[in-house]
Design a protein around this motif. Structure first.
Motif, PDB file in Angstrom:
ATOM      1  N   GLU A   1     -32.952  18.576 141.152  1.00  0.00           N
ATOM      2  CA  GLU A   1     -32.659  18.963 142.524  1.00  0.00           C
ATOM      3  C   GLU A   1     -34.060  19.352 143.314  1.00  0.00           C
ATOM      4  O   GLU A   1     -34.929  19.983 142.861  1.00  0.00           O
ATOM      5  CB  GLU A   1     -31.780  20.155 142.781  1.00  0.00           C
ATOM      6  CG  GLU A   1     -31.465  20.449 144.218  1.00  0.00           C
ATOM      7  CD  GLU A   1     -30.503  21.544 144.199  1.00  0.00           C
ATOM      8  OE1 GLU A   1     -29.991  21.949 145.356  1.00  0.00           O
ATOM      9  OE2 GLU A   1     -29.833  22.063 143.026  1.00  0.00           O
ATOM     10  N   LEU A   2     -34.092  18.669 144.622  1.00  0.00           N
ATOM     11  CA  LEU A   2     -35.337  19.020 145.448  1.00  0.00           C
ATOM     12  C   LEU A   2     -35.165  20.111 146.227  1.00  0.00           C
ATOM     13  O   LEU A   2     -33.903  20.522 146.720  1.00  0.00           O
ATOM     14  CB  LEU A   2     -35.413  17.702 146.194  1.00  0.00           C
ATOM     15  CG  LEU A   2     -35.575  16.430 145.514  1.00  0.00           C
ATOM     16  CD1 LEU A   2     -35.742  15.146 146.770  1.00  0.00           C
ATOM     17  CD2 LEU A   2     -37.133  16.624 144.843  1.00  0.00           C
ATOM     18  N   ALA A   3     -36.072  21.073 146.231  1.00  0.00           N
ATOM     19  CA  ALA A   3     -36.037  22.010 147.160  1.00  0.00           C
ATOM     20  C   ALA A   3     -36.568  21.956 148.621  1.00  0.00           C
ATOM     21  O   ALA A   3     -37.367  21.337 148.765  1.00  0.00           O
ATOM     22  CB  ALA A   3     -37.003  23.169 146.744  1.00  0.00           C
ATOM     23  N   LEU A   4     -35.428  21.839 149.508  1.00  0.00           N
ATOM     24  CA  LEU A   4     -35.800  21.413 150.776  1.00  0.00           C
ATOM     25  C   LEU A   4     -36.130  22.580 151.619  1.00  0.00           C
ATOM     26  O   LEU A   4     -35.826  23.917 151.281  1.00  0.00           O
ATOM     27  CB  LEU A   4     -34.423  21.272 151.608  1.00  0.00           C
ATOM     28  CG  LEU A   4     -33.802  19.933 150.840  1.00  0.00           C
ATOM     29  CD1 LEU A   4     -32.402  19.616 151.497  1.00  0.00           C
ATOM     30  CD2 LEU A   4     -34.741  18.637 150.953  1.00  0.00           C
ATOM     31  N   PRO A   5     -37.282  22.751 152.449  1.00  0.00           N
ATOM     32  CA  PRO A   5     -37.918  23.594 153.421  1.00  0.00           C
ATOM     33  C   PRO A   5     -36.761  24.263 154.163  1.00  0.00           C
ATOM     34  O   PRO A   5     -35.741  23.726 154.644  1.00  0.00           O
ATOM     35  CB  PRO A   5     -38.701  23.181 154.170  1.00  0.00           C
ATOM     36  CG  PRO A   5     -38.667  21.560 153.937  1.00  0.00           C
ATOM     37  CD  PRO A   5     -37.618  21.484 152.910  1.00  0.00           C
TER      38      PRO A   5
END
Length: 98
Positions: free
Chosen positions: A92-96
Motif C-alpha cells: 500500500e502506498l502511504a499518501l500525504p
C-alpha cells in the motif's frame, strides 16, 4: 510495511455477455490462500479486471494449476474475446496527509 501478492486479470468480453460471464467467473468454493478479490468493469460491460490478493505466489500458482480453475476458465471461454494477466508483489502506498 505489509507486502501483498496480487494476481490481476483483464478480459475483454463479447458484447452483452457480462451477466453470463459473471456467473461463470465465480469459483464454486474459495481457493486456498486467497485473502480477497475485487472485480472492476468498464461502463459498457465489455472489459472486466479482476484483482485478487493471495498469501503467496505458491498459493496463487497452485490455484491457477488446479482442475477447478481449468473448469472455471472453460466455463468463461465462450464470453471472452481477449485475456491478459500478471502476478505482482507490492504494498500500500502511504499518501500525504493534508
Amino acid at each position: 510495511m505489509e507486502e501483498h501478492f496480487v494476481w490481476v486479470t483483464t478480459r475483454r468480453l463479447r458484447p452483452g455477455t457480462l451477466e453470463e460471464f459473471e456467473r461463470a467467473w465465480r469459483p464454486a468454493s474459495p481457493p486456498r490462500g486467497l485473502h480477497r478479490s475485487y472485480a472492476y468493469w468498464s461502463e459498457d460491460g465489455q472489459e472486466v479486471t479482476g484483482v485478487s490478493f493471495w498469501e503467496s505466489r505458491e498459493a496463487c500458482d497452485a490455484w491457477r494449476d488446479s482442475e477447478a480453475e481449468a473448469q472455471r476458465r472453460e466455463a468463461m471461454a465462450p464470453y471472452v474475446v481477449e485475456e491478459r494477466e500478471g502476478f505482482y508483489r507490492g504494498r500500500e502506498l502511504a499518501l500525504p496527509q493534508g
